[in-house]
Design a protein around this motif. Structure first.
Motif, short mmCIF file in Angstrom:
data_model
loop_
_atom_site.label_atom_id
_atom_site.label_comp_id
_atom_site.label_asym_id
_atom_site.label_seq_id
_atom_site.Cartn_x
_atom_site.Cartn_y
_atom_site.Cartn_z
N ASP A 256 61.51 6.39 48.08
CA ASP A 256 62.52 6.17 47.04
C ASP A 256 63.63 7.22 47.15
OD1 ASP A 256 60.93 4.14 46.14
OD2 ASP A 256 60.07 5.28 44.47
N VAL A 257 64.85 6.75 47.02
CA VAL A 257 66.01 7.65 46.92
C VAL A 257 66.69 7.34 45.59
CG1 VAL A 257 68.25 8.28 47.89
CG2 VAL A 257 66.32 7.80 49.40
N THR A 258 66.84 8.36 44.75
CA THR A 258 67.35 8.17 43.40
C THR A 258 68.61 9.00 43.17
OG1 THR A 258 65.13 7.74 42.54
CG2 THR A 258 66.82 8.33 40.93
N ALA A 259 69.59 8.42 42.51
CA ALA A 259 70.83 9.12 42.14
C ALA A 259 71.05 8.96 40.65
CB ALA A 259 72.02 8.57 42.92
N GLN A 260 71.62 9.97 40.04
CA GLN A 260 71.90 9.95 38.60
C GLN A 260 73.40 10.02 38.36
OE1 GLN A 260 69.58 12.52 36.01
NE2 GLN A 260 71.38 12.93 34.74
N ALA A 261 73.87 9.24 37.41
CA ALA A 261 75.28 9.23 37.03
C ALA A 261 75.40 9.56 35.55
CB ALA A 261 75.90 7.86 37.33
N ASP A 262 76.28 10.49 35.22
CA ASP A 262 76.58 10.86 33.83
C ASP A 262 78.06 10.62 33.60
OD1 ASP A 262 73.92 12.06 33.27
OD2 ASP A 262 74.56 13.50 34.77
N ARG B 98 89.10 4.31 28.02
CA ARG B 98 89.15 4.94 29.33
C ARG B 98 87.84 5.70 29.57
NH1 ARG B 98 91.81 8.46 25.91
NH2 ARG B 98 91.27 10.67 26.11
N ILE B 99 87.68 6.18 30.79
CA ILE B 99 86.53 7.02 31.15
C ILE B 99 87.04 8.45 31.27
CG2 ILE B 99 84.72 7.47 32.83
CD1 ILE B 99 84.84 4.55 33.63
N GLU B 100 86.49 9.33 30.48
CA GLU B 100 86.96 10.71 30.47
C GLU B 100 86.42 11.52 31.65
OE1 GLU B 100 87.70 13.50 26.80
OE2 GLU B 100 85.61 13.72 27.44
N SER B 101 85.15 11.33 32.00
CA SER B 101 84.56 12.10 33.10
C SER B 101 83.36 11.36 33.67
CB SER B 101 84.12 13.49 32.63
OG SER B 101 83.10 13.38 31.65
N VAL B 102 83.08 11.63 34.94
CA VAL B 102 81.92 11.05 35.64
C VAL B 102 81.32 12.11 36.55
CG1 VAL B 102 81.08 9.28 37.23
CG2 VAL B 102 82.90 8.72 35.61
N ASN B 103 80.01 12.26 36.52
CA ASN B 103 79.31 13.18 37.41
C ASN B 103 78.20 12.41 38.13
OD1 ASN B 103 80.70 15.60 36.69
ND2 ASN B 103 79.55 15.64 34.78
N LEU B 104 78.09 12.68 39.43
CA LEU B 104 77.05 12.04 40.25
C LEU B 104 76.16 13.12 40.85
CD1 LEU B 104 79.16 9.35 42.15
CD2 LEU B 104 77.54 8.95 40.29
N ASN B 105 74.84 12.88 40.78
CA ASN B 105 73.87 13.81 41.36
C ASN B 105 72.74 13.03 41.98
OD1 ASN B 105 74.83 16.58 40.32
ND2 ASN B 105 74.72 15.39 38.43
N ASP B 106 72.43 13.34 43.24
CA ASP B 106 71.27 12.71 43.85
C ASP B 106 70.05 13.59 43.61
OD1 ASP B 106 72.77 14.41 45.86
OD2 ASP B 106 70.88 14.13 46.93
N GLN B 107 68.91 12.95 43.51
CA GLN B 107 67.68 13.67 43.25
C GLN B 107 67.21 14.38 44.52
OE1 GLN B 107 66.59 13.68 40.00
NE2 GLN B 107 68.49 12.55 39.70
N ASP B 108 66.16 15.17 44.38
CA ASP B 108 65.63 15.91 45.52
C ASP B 108 65.25 14.96 46.64
OD1 ASP B 108 63.86 18.29 43.43
OD2 ASP B 108 65.94 18.27 44.13
#
Length: 247
Positions: A234-240, A197-207
């Motif tokens: 460029d538009v960048t997003a980060q996923a953890d 399973r996936i325990e947690s997910v976080n999404l953050n877009d860059q400046d």
């Protein structure tokens, strides 16, 4: 020979022992189940991963910032000149569909006389206006016209509108999540495990990308419309995410 029947009696004191034995069996089974659950839990592995997604897209909003400035012996006279210039420029812009026009900072200050250069004391008024358009071909022809009314162009740049950037962020997040899934699956396979399973997910877009300045146009009574090519941004997003792996 007379045989006496044998009677079997279950003594009352044996019943508590039987009940206690049954309870012990239940406790032992529950303990075994807990031990099995704990063993299964200790057999899991946590995998933490980060991924980024980037989308390249041309900016869709062109913004021009003008300012009007005037000096006069009195503050009221200086303000009157600036107000007239700004009102005329805004009237021109409001007459064109597809433009967003906003009056911005307004300053008035006194400048002392400087006898060394025969400069009398005066009041200086200044105000800036911002004009934006999602279609650069609408705004560009107005630049020279507005400057001919003694307004200076202090900035001209492309940027992403809020709606466009929101859509691009969603695309970038989708790319980041897809990369996370691929990396997690590859890591689990390499370790000989499976994703439980996936325990947690976080999404953050860059400046937010900085506006891209095109040019600084000098004051001129007449000038041709400047060119303002829009380069991709460029538009960048980060996923953890944290994945739970098991055998």
């Amino acid at each position: 020979m007379i045989q006496t029947p044998v009677r079997t009696h279950v003594r009352p004191f044996l019943l508590p022992l039987l009940i206690g034995a049954t309870a012990m069996v239940g406790i032992t089974q529950a303990h075994a189940a807990d031990s099995a659950a704990m063993a299964a839990d200790t057999a899991t592995t946590k995998l933490r991963l980060s991924a980024t997604g980037t989308v390249h897209a041309p900016p869709d909003e062109l913004t021009a910032v003008f300012f009007a400035e005037a000096s006069a012996p009195t503050a009221a006279a200086a303000q009157g000149q600036v107000n007239a210039q700004v009102d005329k420029a805004m009237g021109i812009a409001h007459g064109v569909a597809g433009l967003t026009v906003n009056a911005e900072s307004y300053t008035v200050h006194h400048q002392e006389a400087d006898p060394r250069i025969s400069h009398p004391s005066q009041w200086i008024a200044r105000q800036s206006i911002r004009i934006s358009a999602t279609d650069g071909t609408i705004l560009l022809p107005l630049l020279g016209r507005i400057q001919s009314d003694n307004l200076a162009l202090s900035r001209l740049d492309w940027s992403l509108s809020r709606a466009h950037r929101t859509a691009l962020v969603q695309q970038a997040e989708g790319l980041a999540l897809h990369e996370l899934q691929q990396r997690a699956q590859a890591a689990a396979t390499a370790l000989g495990l499976k994703i439980a399973r996936i325990e947690s997910v976080n999404l953050n877009d860059q400046d937010m990308p900085s506006p891209m300045p095109m040019m600084m146009a000098a004051r001129a009574a007449s000038m041709s419309a400047p060119q303002a090519p829009a380069a991709d941004q460029d538009v960048t997003a980060q996923a953890d995410a944290t994945f739970i792996l098991h055998p």
